[in-house]
Design a protein around this motif. Sequence first.
Motif: not given
Length: 206
Positions: A75-80, A85-86, A137-138
């Motif tokens: 789910i988190l792979s490649g997210r920024h 957070l989503r 991310a923050f």
Amino acid sequence: MATQRGAYKKSAKRREEILDAAFDVFSRQGYTAASVNEIARTVGMTQPGLLHHFGSKLALLEAVLERRDQLALDILSGRHDVEFLRGLLEIARRNKAVPGLLRLYSILAAESSAPDHPAHEYISRRFGFVVAGTARAFEEIRDRGLLRDGIDPRTAALETTAMAEGLQLLWLQDVDVDMESIVRGHFDGYLTAPLAQLDATPVAGS
């Protein structure tokens, strides 16, 4: 060749059955109290037969934990920034469908606080990964000017992780908790606008 493929599929299926049984036993008893012999009996095997697939109780635990975490990693792979957070919100939503996994993880997180526990390094590394990813991310959100003034990214990550862990424990104790909604409100308190209103990271060159 066909015989080899059939044997491989049979072995892979057996491994999955063992992991299902190990998950069930570990989630009810924790790692320390659980026995390889009980897991073997659950799948109709001898202990040596089970250890042919997984060489030790610790290897079995690690395989169960890795399978548990793979969904979150996918789910988190490649997210920024806001998309990360989503992703955490999606994990919170999906966790309600797998109470057994949450129970297993909660038991192990408590047990493994002892430095000599076999899962200590794994759980410690996992917490480090979660905090670091959330802090990053923050930081990205701050760099886009979307983080409220005075918010420290790492502190926000620690608070987020602690809150999520606590919510899971409350939910496992049958407290009426909407984890996704509470986490979303928690994130909104850090951001200059509600998370639902923020766009994803602009793609370079777009």
